[in-house]
Design a protein around this motif. Structure first.
Motif, PDB file in Angstrom:
ATOM      1  N   ALA A  97       0.861  -6.079   9.846  1.00  0.00           N
ATOM      2  CA  ALA A  97       1.022  -7.542   9.926  1.00  0.00           C
ATOM      3  C   ALA A  97       2.334  -7.998   9.311  1.00  0.00           C
ATOM      4  N   GLY A  98       2.682  -7.433   8.136  1.00  0.00           N
ATOM      5  CA  GLY A  98       3.927  -7.841   7.470  1.00  0.00           C
ATOM      6  C   GLY A  98       5.135  -7.580   8.356  1.00  0.00           C
ATOM      7  N   ARG A 136       0.841  -1.210   0.000  1.00  0.00           N
ATOM      8  CA  ARG A 136       0.000   0.000   0.000  1.00  0.00           C
ATOM      9  C   ARG A 136       0.866   1.245   0.000  1.00  0.00           C
TER      10      ARG A 136
HETATM   11  N1  URA Z   1      -2.147  -3.410   6.707  1.00  0.00           N
HETATM   12  C1  URA Z   1      -1.759  -3.903   7.904  1.00  0.00           C
HETATM   13  O1  URA Z   1      -0.761  -4.638   7.987  1.00  0.00           O
HETATM   14  N2  URA Z   1      -2.462  -3.569   8.991  1.00  0.00           N
HETATM   15  C2  URA Z   1      -3.556  -2.792   8.928  1.00  0.00           C
HETATM   16  O2  URA Z   1      -4.183  -2.530   9.982  1.00  0.00           O
HETATM   17  C3  URA Z   1      -3.951  -2.278   7.681  1.00  0.00           C
HETATM   18  C4  URA Z   1      -3.238  -2.622   6.578  1.00  0.00           C
END
Ligand code: URA
Ligand code: PRP
Length: 214
Positions: free
Chosen positions: A203-204, A106
Motif C-alpha cells: 500500500a505504501g 516491517r
Molecule cells: N503491507 C502491505 O502494504 N500490504 C500487504 O499486503 C501486507 C503488508
C-alpha cells in the motif's frame, strides 16, 4: 471466518466498486491515492457513529434552537508511511482532530515491525483516538501501535484500515480487549511473504509511487 462484534466490515455497493479499482494493478498511483482518501471518509463515517455529542444552544437566522456538537476532542494517529494516505480522508470528516504519527516498517524477513519515529499530541489521553493504516496483515504493526497507545493512557481507541487479513484481525482482537476494527474488506489469507491475498500489494508503495526505490 472471523466473527466479532468488534469487527465492522463496510457492506456498501460503492465501497465494493471503489475497492475493485483500488485492487487493480493497472490503477495509477494518483487514482489509488484518491480512492484511499475517499474510502477512508466513508469508513470514518461508520467508525465515528458512537462519538459522544452534547447539546449546543444556537440561533439560526429564523429561530433559536438546540443543536449538537461533539463532546470531546479527537486524535487521528497515522502509522507511517501508508497511514498518511488515510489522513486527508479522516480530516475531511473531523477537521478539528489532532494528528499523531507512529513510524514503523516491517522487516522483510521476520515481518516484525521496526519502530523509527513517534510524535503524539498530549490530548490523546482524553480524546477519541482513531488509529489508521490501510493494511492489517499479520497485525504486528497495529498491535505495537495499540500497545503503545494504551501504555500512554489512551482509553477510547478505534482502528481503521482499508483491507484486513483474518490472521491480523484475530491477532489484534486477542491482543486488546476493547479496540474495534473498521475495514472496507476482510480478505482471504496471508501469503508466504505475509502479504494480504488478494489485497492491493504494498500500500505504501502504491500511495507514494515508490515501487522502484534505491
Ligand atoms: N503491507 C502491505 O502494504 N500490504 C500487504 O499486503 C501486507 C503488508
Ligand atoms: C505496511 C502497512 C502496515 C503493515 C501491515 O507497512 O502499511 O503498517 O505493513 O503489516 P502487519 O500487519 O503484518 O504489521 P510497511 O511495513 O510496508 O511500511 P510502509 O508503510 O512504510 O510502506
Amino acid at each position: 471466518m472471523v466473527s466479532s462484534d468488534r469487527l465492522h466490515v463496510i457492506d456498501h455497493p460503492l465501497v465494493a466498486h471503489k475497492l475493485g479499482i483500488l485492487r487493480d494493478c493497472d490503477t495509477s498511483c494518483t487514482k489509488f491515492r484518491n480512492l484511499v482518501s475517499e474510502l477512508t471518509t466513508i469508513l470514518a463515517v461508520e467508525a465515528t457513529r458512537n462519538v459522544e455529542v452534547q447539546d449546543k444552544p444556537i440561533t439560526t437566522p429564523v429561530a433559536p434552537c438546540v443543536a449538537k456538537e461533539v463532546a470531546r476532542g479527537a486524535t487521528v494517529v497515522s502509522i507511517l508511511r501508508a497511514g498518511n494516505g488515510m489522513l486527508d480522508g479522516m480530516l475531511q470528516l473531523m477537521p478539528y482532530a489532532h494528528v499523531g504519527f507512529m513510524g514503523m516498517y516491517r522487516n522483510e524477513e521476520t515481518h516484525k515491525p521496526v519502530h523509527y519515529y513517534q510524535k503524539l499530541p498530549a490530548s490523546i489521553v482524553e480524546d477519541e483516538v482513531f488509529l489508521v493504516d490501510p493494511m492489517l496483515a499479520t497485525g504486528g504493526s497495529s498491535i505495537d501501535a495499540i500497545t503503545e497507545l494504551r501504555r500512554l493512557g489512551v482509553r477510547r481507541l478505534t482502528f481503521l484500515c482499508m483491507i484486513a487479513a483474518p490472521e491480523g484481525v484475530e491477532a489484534v482482537l486477542s491482543a486488546d480487549p476493547d479496540v474495534s476494527i473498521y475495514t472496507c474488506a476482510l480478505d482471504d489469507h496471508l501469503n508466504e511473504n505475509a502479504y494480504i491475498v488478494p489485497g492491493v500489494g504494498d500500500a505504501g508503495d502504491r500511495i507514494f509511487n515508490t515501487l522502484n526505490v534505491l
